[in-house]
Design a protein around this motif. Sequence first.
Motif, mmCIF file in Angstrom:
data_model
loop_
_atom_site.group_PDB
_atom_site.id
_atom_site.type_symbol
_atom_site.label_atom_id
_atom_site.label_comp_id
_atom_site.label_asym_id
_atom_site.label_seq_id
_atom_site.Cartn_x
_atom_site.Cartn_y
_atom_site.Cartn_z
ATOM 1 N N VAL A 124 0.850 -1.196 0.000
ATOM 2 C CA VAL A 124 0.000 0.000 0.000
ATOM 3 C C VAL A 124 0.882 1.241 0.000
ATOM 4 O O VAL A 124 1.822 1.339 0.793
ATOM 5 N N LEU A 125 0.584 2.173 -0.877
ATOM 6 C CA LEU A 125 1.248 3.479 -0.877
ATOM 7 C C LEU A 125 0.296 4.489 -0.260
ATOM 8 O O LEU A 125 -0.820 4.689 -0.752
ATOM 9 N N VAL A 126 0.730 5.106 0.833
ATOM 10 C CA VAL A 126 -0.053 6.157 1.476
ATOM 11 C C VAL A 126 0.602 7.485 1.109
ATOM 12 O O VAL A 126 1.766 7.724 1.433
ATOM 13 N N VAL A 127 -0.144 8.351 0.440
ATOM 14 C CA VAL A 127 0.388 9.634 -0.010
ATOM 15 C C VAL A 127 -0.098 10.729 0.929
ATOM 16 O O VAL A 127 -1.302 10.954 1.067
ATOM 17 N N GLY A 128 0.844 11.386 1.581
ATOM 18 C CA GLY A 128 0.494 12.468 2.501
ATOM 19 C C GLY A 128 0.926 12.152 3.916
ATOM 20 O O GLY A 128 0.672 11.063 4.436
ATOM 21 N N SER A 129 1.573 13.124 4.556
ATOM 22 C CA SER A 129 2.115 12.898 5.903
ATOM 23 C C SER A 129 1.434 13.768 6.950
ATOM 24 O O SER A 129 2.002 14.078 7.985
ATOM 25 N N GLY A 130 0.195 14.183 6.658
ATOM 26 C CA GLY A 130 -0.577 14.860 7.690
ATOM 27 C C GLY A 130 -1.119 13.853 8.686
ATOM 28 O O GLY A 130 -0.742 12.673 8.689
#
Length: 238
Positions: free
Chosen positions: A170-176
């Motif tokens: 899984v690629l999670v885009v965003g580090s908020g």
Amino acid sequence: MTTKRVETVIVGGGQAGLATSYWLKQHGREHIVLEKADRSGHAWRQRWDSFTLVTPNWTFRLPGAEYAGDDRDGFMPRDEIVAAFEHYVAGHALPVSFGVDVTAVEPLTDRPGYRVRTTAGDFAAQNVVIATGLFQRAKIPAFAAELPTDVLQLHSEGYRNPTSLPPGAVLVVGSGQSGCQIAEELHKAGRRVFHSVGGAGRAPRCYRGKGYLRVADPGWLLRPHARHAPLAPSAVRS
């Protein structure tokens, strides 16, 4: 359809709209809250199953309903947040009309005020408060359309839990806050996770044994660039 007259129309029944309604009612001012969703707490209902507040429970401070539980430094789960909004509307008998979509706000031509056009008819109001929030629309980059069709793409609003995703990395885009919570949950579930980080910082929930809001620089949120920015690690100090 007859135009309804009301002193103040509040567009949006989230935190800002309900807080405004509470104070108008306290002062005996005629008003109505128009909420597109069919129930309270709509924005929170869209979160994934394990979602929790990213700020401690003691910061939950809707007027007339500050947090009074026994876990002040805990992090309220999604369903408890939704229930709190439902109880708030019912407990204070706030005049919220659900399932009403506002389509336009226009100046009246014959007198001061506004015409609020909605799916439930028009309103003529002396005042209009726009309380629709800043972050209610998914931002999907254009290049997403170029990815292979066999790659499942989900905005965080569509994610529920690790079992809802097909097998594979899984690629999670965003580090908020959302990206970090989801990446952590997937990692703990044994999934191979790639986390694409950007300029959004993420403050730790605890720092040296204290909640980060208790040790944050009090002047940080007064700086113009920080008012609508994600919480950054530089906001925390010893």
